[in-house]
Design a protein around this motif. Structure first.
Motif, PDB file in Angstrom:
ATOM      1  N   ALA A  81      18.184  87.293 -26.922  1.00  0.00           N
ATOM      2  CA  ALA A  81      17.388  88.305 -27.610  1.00  0.00           C
ATOM      3  C   ALA A  81      17.526  89.543 -26.865  1.00  0.00           C
ATOM      4  CB  ALA A  81      15.891  88.038 -27.632  1.00  0.00           C
ATOM      5  N   GLY A  82      17.837  90.814 -27.723  1.00  0.00           N
ATOM      6  CA  GLY A  82      17.693  92.194 -27.191  1.00  0.00           C
ATOM      7  C   GLY A  82      16.610  92.863 -27.221  1.00  0.00           C
ATOM      8  N   SER A  83      16.490  93.562 -26.276  1.00  0.00           N
ATOM      9  CA  SER A  83      15.131  94.466 -25.953  1.00  0.00           C
ATOM     10  C   SER A  83      15.504  95.803 -25.871  1.00  0.00           C
ATOM     11  CB  SER A  83      14.501  94.022 -24.563  1.00  0.00           C
ATOM     12  OG  SER A  83      13.295  94.547 -24.440  1.00  0.00           O
ATOM     13  N   ARG A  84      14.451  96.449 -26.130  1.00  0.00           N
ATOM     14  CA  ARG A  84      14.118  97.960 -25.944  1.00  0.00           C
ATOM     15  C   ARG A  84      14.367  98.429 -24.548  1.00  0.00           C
ATOM     16  NH1 ARG A  84       9.123 100.040 -28.581  1.00  0.00           N
ATOM     17  NH2 ARG A  84      10.059  99.362 -30.306  1.00  0.00           N
ATOM     18  N   ASP A  85      14.115  97.733 -23.409  1.00  0.00           N
ATOM     19  CA  ASP A  85      14.268  98.027 -22.227  1.00  0.00           C
ATOM     20  C   ASP A  85      15.784  97.998 -21.423  1.00  0.00           C
ATOM     21  OD1 ASP A  85      14.627  95.352 -21.663  1.00  0.00           O
ATOM     22  OD2 ASP A  85      12.861  95.123 -20.803  1.00  0.00           O
ATOM     23  N   GLY A  86      16.872  97.755 -22.433  1.00  0.00           N
ATOM     24  CA  GLY A  86      18.205  97.716 -22.137  1.00  0.00           C
ATOM     25  C   GLY A  86      18.588  96.314 -21.581  1.00  0.00           C
ATOM     26  N   THR A  87      17.844  95.210 -21.865  1.00  0.00           N
ATOM     27  CA  THR A  87      18.243  93.863 -21.570  1.00  0.00           C
ATOM     28  C   THR A  87      18.509  92.923 -22.568  1.00  0.00           C
ATOM     29  OG1 THR A  87      15.962  93.227 -21.134  1.00  0.00           O
ATOM     30  CG2 THR A  87      17.058  94.038 -19.136  1.00  0.00           C
ATOM     31  N   VAL A  88      19.132  91.875 -22.196  1.00  0.00           N
ATOM     32  CA  VAL A  88      19.400  90.580 -23.255  1.00  0.00           C
ATOM     33  C   VAL A  88      19.095  89.352 -22.447  1.00  0.00           C
ATOM     34  CG1 VAL A  88      21.068  89.533 -24.532  1.00  0.00           C
ATOM     35  CG2 VAL A  88      21.305  92.156 -24.544  1.00  0.00           C
ATOM     36  N   TRP A  89      18.206  88.735 -23.005  1.00  0.00           N
ATOM     37  CA  TRP A  89      17.633  87.433 -22.126  1.00  0.00           C
ATOM     38  C   TRP A  89      18.211  86.242 -22.782  1.00  0.00           C
ATOM     39  CZ3 TRP A  89      13.102  87.460 -19.066  1.00  0.00           C
ATOM     40  CH2 TRP A  89      12.768  88.778 -18.637  1.00  0.00           C
ATOM     41  N   MET A  90      18.433  85.362 -22.141  1.00  0.00           N
ATOM     42  CA  MET A  90      18.906  83.878 -22.652  1.00  0.00           C
ATOM     43  C   MET A  90      17.927  82.715 -22.412  1.00  0.00           C
ATOM     44  SD  MET A  90      22.932  82.250 -23.256  1.00  0.00           S
ATOM     45  CE  MET A  90      22.994  81.539 -21.677  1.00  0.00           C
ATOM     46  N   TRP A  91      17.727  81.944 -23.273  1.00  0.00           N
ATOM     47  CA  TRP A  91      16.788  80.782 -23.030  1.00  0.00           C
ATOM     48  C   TRP A  91      17.194  79.567 -23.505  1.00  0.00           C
ATOM     49  CZ3 TRP A  91      14.855  85.274 -25.316  1.00  0.00           C
ATOM     50  CH2 TRP A  91      13.975  85.925 -24.652  1.00  0.00           C
ATOM     51  N   LEU A  92      17.154  78.368 -22.714  1.00  0.00           N
ATOM     52  CA  LEU A  92      17.081  77.188 -23.445  1.00  0.00           C
ATOM     53  C   LEU A  92      15.809  76.849 -23.983  1.00  0.00           C
ATOM     54  CD1 LEU A  92      18.857  75.419 -20.400  1.00  0.00           C
ATOM     55  CD2 LEU A  92      20.057  76.391 -22.622  1.00  0.00           C
ATOM     56  N   THR A  93      15.814  76.449 -25.297  1.00  0.00           N
ATOM     57  CA  THR A  93      14.858  76.207 -26.117  1.00  0.00           C
ATOM     58  C   THR A  93      13.990  74.880 -25.767  1.00  0.00           C
ATOM     59  OG1 THR A  93      15.912  75.550 -28.180  1.00  0.00           O
ATOM     60  CG2 THR A  93      15.459  77.817 -27.847  1.00  0.00           C
ATOM     61  N   HIS A  94      14.967  73.944 -25.628  1.00  0.00           N
ATOM     62  CA  HIS A  94      14.217  72.627 -25.175  1.00  0.00           C
ATOM     63  C   HIS A  94      13.233  72.496 -23.938  1.00  0.00           C
ATOM     64  CE1 HIS A  94      17.666  72.348 -22.374  1.00  0.00           C
ATOM     65  NE2 HIS A  94      16.619  71.442 -21.602  1.00  0.00           N
ATOM     66  N   ASN A  95      13.408  73.375 -23.144  1.00  0.00           N
ATOM     67  CA  ASN A  95      12.365  73.499 -21.956  1.00  0.00           C
ATOM     68  C   ASN A  95      11.848  75.004 -21.739  1.00  0.00           C
ATOM     69  OD1 ASN A  95      14.526  74.945 -20.849  1.00  0.00           O
ATOM     70  ND2 ASN A  95      15.016  73.174 -19.265  1.00  0.00           N
ATOM     71  N   GLY A  96      12.150  76.082 -22.373  1.00  0.00           N
ATOM     72  CA  GLY A  96      11.813  77.269 -22.433  1.00  0.00           C
ATOM     73  C   GLY A  96      12.414  78.040 -21.104  1.00  0.00           C
TER      74      GLY A  96
END
Length: 163
Positions: free
Chosen positions: A74-89
């Motif tokens: 996911a991209g954010s307004r604060d200039g970062t991109v986050w990546m998660w594993l959805t099975h454990n968050g």
């Protein structure tokens, strides 16, 4: 009748600000919703049950599933991109480098790279396993304004971008 379709609607509630993105995972069993409240919610498609809440960014401009697995970026307004594993968050990486909002992005079609476009007019290519930025396309890419949309083609070796 040739149209034997059954229509079911499930309302997915919980965001406290504008919902900016939605999407299905690779096999259609899970869905995501993301919004300006900085939260991505993962839902079971068949029941509408909330199964995971992913938090971290200031807000969520866009989000996308991995093409073959249950990871989300996911991209954010604060200039970062986050990546998660959805099975454990679990948050696996936070990609930082854009100056301003990350307006668009996604995984390449082969799932081996991440590409992002920013308000700063740059396009960045990231390595999902390490979190490192592989390449920055700046003024030479021809963008003098915010990169607003992108798509990956071929085996991830083609990028199409708009401003």
């Amino acid at each position: 009748s040739s149209n034997d379709y059954t229509s079911v609607m499930i309302r997915l509630d919980g965001h406290t600000d504008t919902v900016t993105c939605v999407g299905f995972n690779f096999n259609g069993t899970l869905a995501l919703t993301g919004g300006y409240d900085g939260i991505i919610r993962i839902w079971k498609v068949d029941t509408g049950e909330l199964v995971q809440t992913l938090e971290g960014p200031e807000d969520v401009e866009w989000a996308q599933w991995h093409v073959k697995g249950n990871a989300v970026i996911a991209g954010s307004r604060d200039g970062t991109v986050w990546m998660w594993l959805t099975h454990n968050g679990q948050c696996v990486h936070v990609f930082a480098g854009h100056d301003g909002a990350v307006a668009c992005g996604g995984f390449t079609k082969d799932g081996k790279m991440i590409y992002t476009g920013g308000e700063d007019g740059t396009i960045r290519q990231w390595m999902p396993k390490t979190g490192n930025c592989r390449h920055v396309y700046d003024e030479g890419a021809g963008h003098e304004a915010e990169v607003t949309c992108m798509a990956s083609g071929g085996d991830g070796d083609l990028l199409l971008s708009g401003t």
